[in-house]
Design an enzyme around this catalytic site. Structure first.
Site, PDB file in Angstrom:
ATOM      1  N   SER A 141      41.536  59.071  40.393  1.00 33.57           N
ATOM      2  CA  SER A 141      42.518  60.075  39.933  1.00 33.57           C
ATOM      3  C   SER A 141      41.932  61.457  40.151  1.00 33.57           C
ATOM      4  CB  SER A 141      42.795  59.889  38.437  1.00 33.57           C
ATOM      5  OG  SER A 141      43.523  60.982  37.921  1.00 33.57           O
ATOM      6  N   TYR A 154      39.534  58.843  29.871  1.00 30.51           N
ATOM      7  CA  TYR A 154      40.173  58.670  31.186  1.00 30.51           C
ATOM      8  C   TYR A 154      39.430  59.477  32.251  1.00 30.51           C
ATOM      9  CZ  TYR A 154      43.918  58.258  34.658  1.00 30.51           C
ATOM     10  OH  TYR A 154      44.645  57.981  35.793  1.00 30.51           O
TER      11      TYR A 154
HETATM   12  N1  LIG Z   1      50.763  57.939  37.705  1.00 29.83           N
HETATM   13  C1  LIG Z   1      49.873  58.901  37.863  1.00 29.83           C
HETATM   14  O1  LIG Z   1      50.206  60.104  37.760  1.00 29.83           O
HETATM   15  C2  LIG Z   1      48.454  58.572  38.216  1.00 29.83           C
HETATM   16  C3  LIG Z   1      47.661  59.615  38.754  1.00 29.83           C
HETATM   17  C4  LIG Z   1      46.364  59.328  39.152  1.00 29.83           C
HETATM   18  C5  LIG Z   1      45.862  58.042  39.061  1.00 29.83           C
HETATM   19  N2  LIG Z   1      46.646  57.051  38.526  1.00 29.83           N
HETATM   20  C6  LIG Z   1      46.057  55.703  38.502  1.00 29.83           C
HETATM   21  O2  LIG Z   1      46.846  54.852  39.311  1.00 29.83           O
HETATM   22  C7  LIG Z   1      46.709  53.492  38.871  1.00 29.83           C
HETATM   23  C8  LIG Z   1      48.079  52.843  38.809  1.00 29.83           C
HETATM   24  O3  LIG Z   1      48.850  53.559  37.880  1.00 29.83           O
HETATM   25  P1  LIG Z   1      50.442  53.725  37.988  1.00 29.83           P
HETATM   26  O4  LIG Z   1      50.703  55.166  37.752  1.00 29.83           O
HETATM   27  O5  LIG Z   1      50.974  53.058  39.180  1.00 29.83           O
HETATM   28  O6  LIG Z   1      50.842  52.974  36.625  1.00 29.83           O
HETATM   29  P2  LIG Z   1      51.891  51.832  36.210  1.00 29.83           P
HETATM   30  O7  LIG Z   1      53.147  51.969  36.983  1.00 29.83           O
HETATM   31  O8  LIG Z   1      51.933  51.916  34.726  1.00 29.83           O
HETATM   32  O9  LIG Z   1      51.148  50.498  36.659  1.00 29.83           O
HETATM   33  C9  LIG Z   1      49.956  50.093  36.087  1.00 29.83           C
HETATM   34  C10 LIG Z   1      49.623  48.703  36.597  1.00 29.83           C
HETATM   35  O10 LIG Z   1      48.338  48.323  36.090  1.00 29.83           O
HETATM   36  C11 LIG Z   1      48.458  47.075  35.436  1.00 29.83           C
HETATM   37  N3  LIG Z   1      47.488  46.997  34.362  1.00 29.83           N
HETATM   38  C12 LIG Z   1      47.204  47.929  33.421  1.00 29.83           C
HETATM   39  N4  LIG Z   1      46.229  47.504  32.604  1.00 29.83           N
HETATM   40  C13 LIG Z   1      45.871  46.275  33.043  1.00 29.83           C
HETATM   41  C14 LIG Z   1      44.927  45.311  32.626  1.00 29.83           C
HETATM   42  N5  LIG Z   1      44.136  45.521  31.573  1.00 29.83           N
HETATM   43  N6  LIG Z   1      44.819  44.164  33.320  1.00 29.83           N
HETATM   44  C15 LIG Z   1      45.623  43.928  34.381  1.00 29.83           C
HETATM   45  N7  LIG Z   1      46.541  44.796  34.831  1.00 29.83           N
HETATM   46  C16 LIG Z   1      46.664  45.955  34.158  1.00 29.83           C
HETATM   47  C17 LIG Z   1      49.894  47.008  34.973  1.00 29.83           C
HETATM   48  O11 LIG Z   1      50.254  45.648  34.799  1.00 29.83           O
HETATM   49  P3  LIG Z   1      51.434  45.143  33.779  1.00 29.83           P
HETATM   50  O12 LIG Z   1      52.526  46.161  33.856  1.00 29.83           O
HETATM   51  O13 LIG Z   1      51.815  43.809  34.364  1.00 29.83           O
HETATM   52  O14 LIG Z   1      50.817  45.079  32.443  1.00 29.83           O
HETATM   53  C18 LIG Z   1      50.612  47.652  36.133  1.00 29.83           C
HETATM   54  O15 LIG Z   1      50.806  46.725  37.183  1.00 29.83           O
HETATM   55  C19 LIG Z   1      45.946  53.559  37.544  1.00 29.83           C
HETATM   56  O16 LIG Z   1      44.608  53.220  37.762  1.00 29.83           O
HETATM   57  C20 LIG Z   1      46.040  55.035  37.151  1.00 29.83           C
HETATM   58  O17 LIG Z   1      44.921  55.457  36.402  1.00 29.83           O
HETATM   59  C21 LIG Z   1      47.923  57.297  38.094  1.00 29.83           C
END
Ligand SMILES: NC(=O)c1ccc[n+]([C@@H]2O[C@H](COP(=O)([O-])OP(=O)(O)OC[C@H]3O[C@@H](n4cnc5c(N)ncnc54)[C@H](OP(=O)(O)O)[C@@H]3O)[C@@H](O)[C@H]2O)c1
Length: 253
Positions: A141, A154
């Protein structure tokens, strides 16, 4: 097709960026082992993946569990006979100022965001070394480089991932290329959950989009394109690198 005859594990593929990455890999011919915690969302994901590629499996479980990660790699090898790449994408926020944060939340955040990558790669890297070339992409991130209110666990965990990816590139080259991506605000359920950490939660997500030089939130597909590039032979001379993909926030948004 860029990933034909290649097998990848993608964690956290039931939603957001993980799902977009899984779909883009399937369209390029990859066989996939995808994960998440929600079995129903996993079923929907498989239905969306199957038209592109018959070779997709979903395994439900918590990435913070060592045995789950061992099972994942064993299943990939048992089913596909090879492992060419991993995308570590699952993550959690663990919000709260340092003094307010319960030790359990700090531990959960590091277990889900950092320990999980150690757990999966501990079993995946030896298998990937058997391939002529392989790739790991770690979803970190911009929080590795830029601070946000009430995100100490985080920010620290994502900085650890950037450092870990760089270090692993030293130990596992030249066979395995290892890079991290550092997204800015991307329109997924995750960013909406983060809004409560900001002084004006109602406007926090919209403000995050406006704060970019390109005046919009990222789409999950924007990140998937970069992860696909890094995971393919198009990126065959790229390792140990960290890519911000943030609409320009770090440059001056
Ligand atoms: N969105 C942003 O602005 C942003 C920016 C920078 C980085 N990120 C990073 O991008 C990554 C993906 O995030 P996203 O924004 O796409 O979020 P999201 O749509 O909420 O998806 C998160 C995914 O991670 C899974 N997950 C979470 N905790 C878990 C665990 N303990 N064990 C197994 N699976 C788990 C969830 O599974 P279930 O739903 O099946 O529980 C879901 O598939 C994360 O690492 C986040 O830190 C996000």
């Amino acid at each position: 097709m860029k990933l034909l005859h290649k097998t990848f594990i993608i964690t956290g593929a039931t939603s957001g960026m993980g799902k977009a990455i899984a779909l883009s890999f399937a369209k390029e011919g990859a066989s996939l082992l995808v994960t998440g915690r929600d079995a129903n969302k996993g079923k929907v994901l498989l239905e969306e993946l199957l038209p592109f590629n018959g070779e997709c499996i979903f395994l439900v479980g918590d990435v913070g569990d060592l045995a789950f990660n061992q099972n994942l790699v064993e299943l990939a090898i048992a089913h596909f006979g090879q492992l060419d790449g991993v995308v570590t994408n699952a993550g959690m926020l663990g919000l709260g100022s340092l003094t307010d944060l319960a030790p359990e939340v700090w531990d959960d955040t590091f277990r889900t965001n950092v320990d999980s990558v150690y757990f999966l790669l501990k079993y995946a890297l030896p298998e990937m070394l058997k391939r002529p070339s392989a790739s790991v992409v770690v979803n970190a991130s911009i929080a590795a480089f830029k601070s946000f209110p009430n995100h100490p666990a985080y920010c620290a965990s994502k900085a650890a991932l950037v450092a870990l990816a760089k270090q692993l590139a030293v130990d596992y080259g030249p066979t395995i290329r290892i890079n991290s991506v550092c997204p800015g605000p991307v329109d997924t359920p995750f960013i909406h959950a983060s809004a409560v950490a900001f002084p004006n939660p109602g406007e926090a997500v919209a403000n995050a989009g406006k704060a970019t030089l390109l005046k919009r939130l990222g789409a999950p597909e924007d990140i998937a394109k970069l992860v696909l590039f890094l995971s393919s032979e198009d990126a065959s001379w790229i390792t140990g690198s960290s890519y911000t993909i943030d609409g320009g926030i770090l440059a001056g948004g």
